[in-house]
Design an enzyme around this catalytic site. Structure first.
Site, PDB file in Angstrom:
ATOM      1  N   HIS A  61       6.437  -2.892  -5.595  1.00 51.02           N
ATOM      2  CA  HIS A  61       6.188  -3.522  -4.310  1.00 51.02           C
ATOM      3  C   HIS A  61       5.320  -2.617  -3.065  1.00 51.02           C
ATOM      4  O   HIS A  61       5.660  -1.848  -2.070  1.00 51.02           O
ATOM      5  CB  HIS A  61       7.794  -3.480  -3.386  1.00 51.02           C
ATOM      6  CG  HIS A  61       7.890  -4.594  -2.921  1.00 51.02           C
ATOM      7  ND1 HIS A  61       9.594  -4.659  -2.452  1.00 51.02           N
ATOM      8  CD2 HIS A  61       7.031  -4.550  -1.947  1.00 51.02           C
ATOM      9  CE1 HIS A  61       9.303  -5.755  -1.642  1.00 51.02           C
ATOM     10  NE2 HIS A  61       7.794  -5.724  -0.677  1.00 51.02           N
ATOM     11  N   HIS A  63       1.903  -3.567  -0.570  1.00 48.37           N
ATOM     12  CA  HIS A  63       0.976  -4.428  -0.153  1.00 48.37           C
ATOM     13  C   HIS A  63      -0.064  -4.236   0.301  1.00 48.37           C
ATOM     14  O   HIS A  63      -0.804  -3.288   1.405  1.00 48.37           O
ATOM     15  CB  HIS A  63       1.727  -5.112   1.188  1.00 48.37           C
ATOM     16  CG  HIS A  63       2.715  -5.443   1.770  1.00 48.37           C
ATOM     17  ND1 HIS A  63       2.989  -6.707   1.415  1.00 48.37           N
ATOM     18  CD2 HIS A  63       4.571  -5.335   0.905  1.00 48.37           C
ATOM     19  CE1 HIS A  63       4.485  -7.019   0.941  1.00 48.37           C
ATOM     20  NE2 HIS A  63       5.541  -5.932   1.861  1.00 48.37           N
ATOM     21  N   ARG A  65      -3.077  -5.957   0.928  1.00 47.26           N
ATOM     22  CA  ARG A  65      -3.701  -6.061   2.027  1.00 47.26           C
ATOM     23  C   ARG A  65      -5.131  -6.507   1.621  1.00 47.26           C
ATOM     24  O   ARG A  65      -5.334  -7.302   0.708  1.00 47.26           O
ATOM     25  CB  ARG A  65      -4.001  -5.101   2.960  1.00 47.26           C
ATOM     26  CG  ARG A  65      -2.088  -4.419   3.969  1.00 47.26           C
ATOM     27  CD  ARG A  65      -1.655  -5.936   4.166  1.00 47.26           C
ATOM     28  NE  ARG A  65      -0.564  -4.844   4.852  1.00 47.26           N
ATOM     29  CZ  ARG A  65       0.681  -5.720   5.331  1.00 47.26           C
ATOM     30  NH1 ARG A  65       1.376  -6.351   5.093  1.00 47.26           N
ATOM     31  NH2 ARG A  65       1.751  -5.189   6.096  1.00 47.26           N
ATOM     32  N   HIS A 181      12.171 -12.022  -1.808  1.00 53.47           N
ATOM     33  CA  HIS A 181      12.624 -11.126  -0.375  1.00 53.47           C
ATOM     34  C   HIS A 181      14.105 -12.045   0.343  1.00 53.47           C
ATOM     35  O   HIS A 181      13.857 -13.311   1.239  1.00 53.47           O
ATOM     36  CB  HIS A 181      11.592 -11.004   1.508  1.00 53.47           C
ATOM     37  CG  HIS A 181      12.013 -10.650   1.702  1.00 53.47           C
ATOM     38  ND1 HIS A 181      11.438  -9.482   2.915  1.00 53.47           N
ATOM     39  CD2 HIS A 181      12.965 -10.218   2.487  1.00 53.47           C
ATOM     40  CE1 HIS A 181      11.365  -8.782   3.849  1.00 53.47           C
ATOM     41  NE2 HIS A 181      13.014  -9.618   3.811  1.00 53.47           N
ATOM     42  N   ASP A 310       7.656  -0.667  -1.216  1.00 53.33           N
ATOM     43  CA  ASP A 310       7.151  -1.541  -0.290  1.00 53.33           C
ATOM     44  C   ASP A 310       6.029  -0.743   0.440  1.00 53.33           C
ATOM     45  O   ASP A 310       6.542  -1.229   2.133  1.00 53.33           O
ATOM     46  CB  ASP A 310       9.188  -1.699   0.678  1.00 53.33           C
ATOM     47  CG  ASP A 310       8.225  -3.397   1.520  1.00 53.33           C
ATOM     48  OD1 ASP A 310       7.405  -3.341   1.529  1.00 53.33           O
ATOM     49  OD2 ASP A 310       9.482  -4.090   1.978  1.00 53.33           O
ATOM     50  N   HIS A 314       0.278  -1.230   8.541  1.00 50.06           N
ATOM     51  CA  HIS A 314      -0.207  -2.002   9.544  1.00 50.06           C
ATOM     52  C   HIS A 314      -1.227  -0.917  10.559  1.00 50.06           C
ATOM     53  O   HIS A 314      -0.914   0.563  10.121  1.00 50.06           O
ATOM     54  CB  HIS A 314       0.646  -2.796  10.476  1.00 50.06           C
ATOM     55  CG  HIS A 314       1.574  -3.101   9.121  1.00 50.06           C
ATOM     56  ND1 HIS A 314       1.108  -4.888   9.699  1.00 50.06           N
ATOM     57  CD2 HIS A 314       3.012  -3.064   9.039  1.00 50.06           C
ATOM     58  CE1 HIS A 314       2.537  -5.128   8.907  1.00 50.06           C
ATOM     59  NE2 HIS A 314       3.388  -4.672   8.663  1.00 50.06           N
TER      60      HIS A 314
HETATM   61  O1  DOR Z   1       8.652  -4.191   6.192  1.00 50.71           O
HETATM   62  C1  DOR Z   1       7.991  -5.344   5.914  1.00 50.71           C
HETATM   63  N1  DOR Z   1       6.979  -5.628   5.972  1.00 50.71           N
HETATM   64  N2  DOR Z   1       9.241  -6.277   5.644  1.00 50.71           N
HETATM   65  C2  DOR Z   1       8.135  -7.181   5.067  1.00 50.71           C
HETATM   66  O2  DOR Z   1       8.492  -8.124   4.525  1.00 50.71           O
HETATM   67  C3  DOR Z   1       6.720  -8.077   4.838  1.00 50.71           C
HETATM   68  C4  DOR Z   1       6.307  -6.365   5.355  1.00 50.71           C
HETATM   69  C5  DOR Z   1       5.042  -6.369   5.177  1.00 50.71           C
HETATM   70  O3  DOR Z   1       3.690  -6.904   4.721  1.00 50.71           O
HETATM   71  O4  DOR Z   1       4.513  -5.645   6.489  1.00 50.71           O
HETATM   72 ZN    ZN Z   2       7.444  -6.741   1.415  1.00 51.85          ZN
END
Ligand code: DOR
Ligand code: ZN
Length: 448
Positions: A61, A63, A65, A181, A310, A314
């Site tokens: 899990h 991201h 980007r 999700h 996860d 950002h």
């Molecule tokens: O905390 C999260 N960030 N939950 C999500 O479902 C999306 C993820 C994100 O892509 O930033």
């Molecule tokens: Zn996620």
């Protein structure tokens, strides 16, 4: 014969035991595990000085980007963070810009990644609007589909049970998992609107909107809609006792479902908002102590299949705002997962073997990641060398990720990844990246 390299004086986790051994590596694979005297000659020898060697971790899990969201993270920085965290394979989530949900977007993403990644990367796709594209996406090499139910992200109408059922039946036939999700959009939106009308903008309002009921409703709906489809359902980041219970009941009845928890949901509670502020805003949110205990019990009883970070980076500027509704949700996790879990091993919260199971063996099994998930002759030489005695303070400013903040910043941990090998190649040495961009592999449907 002369092999590429031999690692001597390892304490390797093999077949559920820690074994003193040496490991010979040839052509990206484990050639032999045995006594030093039995090792072939090698171009390179590394003395691991009795350090622990674990199979490379697999984070299902992540991201990563890049593309339109490269300012938050890109393939290089994200996979550098993985290597620094002892993670040798990551599965990338599709909520990108553009959203990964067609053969075209997936192909492009793979091509960009190929030149930049440092560890192996597999890709999820969201469901396309035209389900006729599903087979093509799988043929292109997607490791699975991700279905986000909290908000419309992909092409498939998430309000339409029939459409979901059709999609599930289709992927069931193709043998790939669907990671979900589980937060119910309609209930979540109704909660959110009510709270916004009441002029609520605080962290508690976010928790109220993302109520436990929001998770349970989605879990129940998914279990119902998928019931007759034969598909493999993987529940991402479970956070509630009731939600987990529903998953456990489904498992007990023989359903092909698996589930995941994150380190942040295991180690932090909603009370931590007082300390860390809105930076802690994640989806699903952090819960109360009782939920955390339920999650740990789910782990201890063997119902939780995997740990996923996860990792959701950002820009720091996006992590604070006057209103909780404007804060971007998610925290980075690739560089903290292993040290935190090793610390939990030290605290007797979990065994080392169980950590390996949750972070390597099971992820490989669930997502059909061939030759991964354990140290054995003939398997990929993906491994992480760990200094289990090293104590240090998590320092987010030193992260390889672009997201240089963490709810765990300043935590004292014990157990540090010190070398990460991917496909036999040393990628991270003492937290330095020592391999070239593009040395990792894009996983393209080698799942048979
Ligand atoms: O905390 C999260 N960030 N939950 C999500 O479902 C999306 C993820 C994100 O892509 O930033
Ligand atoms: Zn996620």
């Amino acid at each position: 014969m002369i092999v590429d390299s031999v690692l001597t004086n390892a304490k390797a986790y093999l077949n559920k035991e820690i074994v003193d051994c040496s490991i010979a590596i040839e052509n990206g694979k484990i050639f032999k595990i045995g006594k030093e005297t039995q090792m072939p000659n090698a171009d390179e020898k590394t003395n691991l000085r009795n350090m622990l060697v674990l199979p490379g971790l697999i984070d299902v899990h992540v991201h990563l980007r890049d593309e339109g969201k490269a300012y938050k993270e890109d393939f290089y920085t994200g996979t550098a963070a993985a290597a620094a965290g002892g993670i040798t394979t990551v599965l990338d989530m599709p909520n990108n810009d553009p959203v990964t949900m067609s053969t075209e977007t997936l192909k492009n993403r793979m091509q960009i990644a190929e030149r930049r990644v440092l560890v192996d990367v597999g890709f999820y796709s969201e469901f396309p609007k035209d389900l006729g594209e599903v087979a093509g996406i799988v043929a292109q090499g997607a490791v699975g589909f991700k279905l986000f139910l909290a908000r419309q992200v992909g092409g498939l109408n998430i309000d339409d049970d029939k459409a979901l059922q059709e999609a599930f039946t289709m992927v069931g036939g193709l043998g790939v998992s669907v990671a979900v999700h589980a937060e119910d959009k309609s209930l979540l939106m109704a909660n959110e609107e009510r709270l916004k009308r009441a002029n609520r903008h605080d962290a508690n309002a976010f928790l109220k909107a993302h109520s436990e009921r929001v998770e349970l409703k989605a879990v129940e709906r998914l279990l119902e809609v998928s019931a007759k489809t034969g598909m493999r359902l993987h529940f991402c980041h479970m956070t509630t006792e009731e939600g987990l219970k529903a998953v456990v009941e489904a498992k007990k009845s023989g359903r092909n479902v698996t589930c995941e928890v994150t380190p942040h949901h295991l180690l932090l509670s909603n009370a931590d908002y007082e300390r860390s502020g809105l930076m802690l805003t994640v989806m699903p949110p952090l819960r109360e102590e009782s939920s955390i205990e339920a999650l740990w019990k789910g782990v201890a009883d063997g119902w939780v299949d995997v740990l996923g970070s996860d990792h959701a980076p950002h820009a720091l500027s996006e992590k604070s705002a006057g209103s909780v509704w404007d804060v971007k949700v998610g925290v980075p996790g690739l560089e903290t997962t292993l040290p935190l879990m090793l610390t939990m091993v030290r605290k007797n919260r979990i065994s080392l073997g169980h950590v390996v199971q949750l972070l390597s063996e099971k992820p490989a099994e669930i997502f059909n990641l061939r030759d991964r998930g354990g140290l054995a002759q003939g398997r990929k030489a993906d491994l992480v060398v760990v200094d289990f005695n090293r104590k240090f303070r998590i320092n987010a400013s030193k992260f390889h990720s672009k997201a240089k903040y963490s709810p765990f910043d300043g935590w004292e941990v014990q157990g540090s990844p010190v070398k990460t090998f991917v496909n036999g190649l040393l990628v991270m040495d003492e937290q330095e990246i020592v391999a070239k961009a593009g040395s990792g592999e894009v996983i393209r449907g080698d799942r048979a």
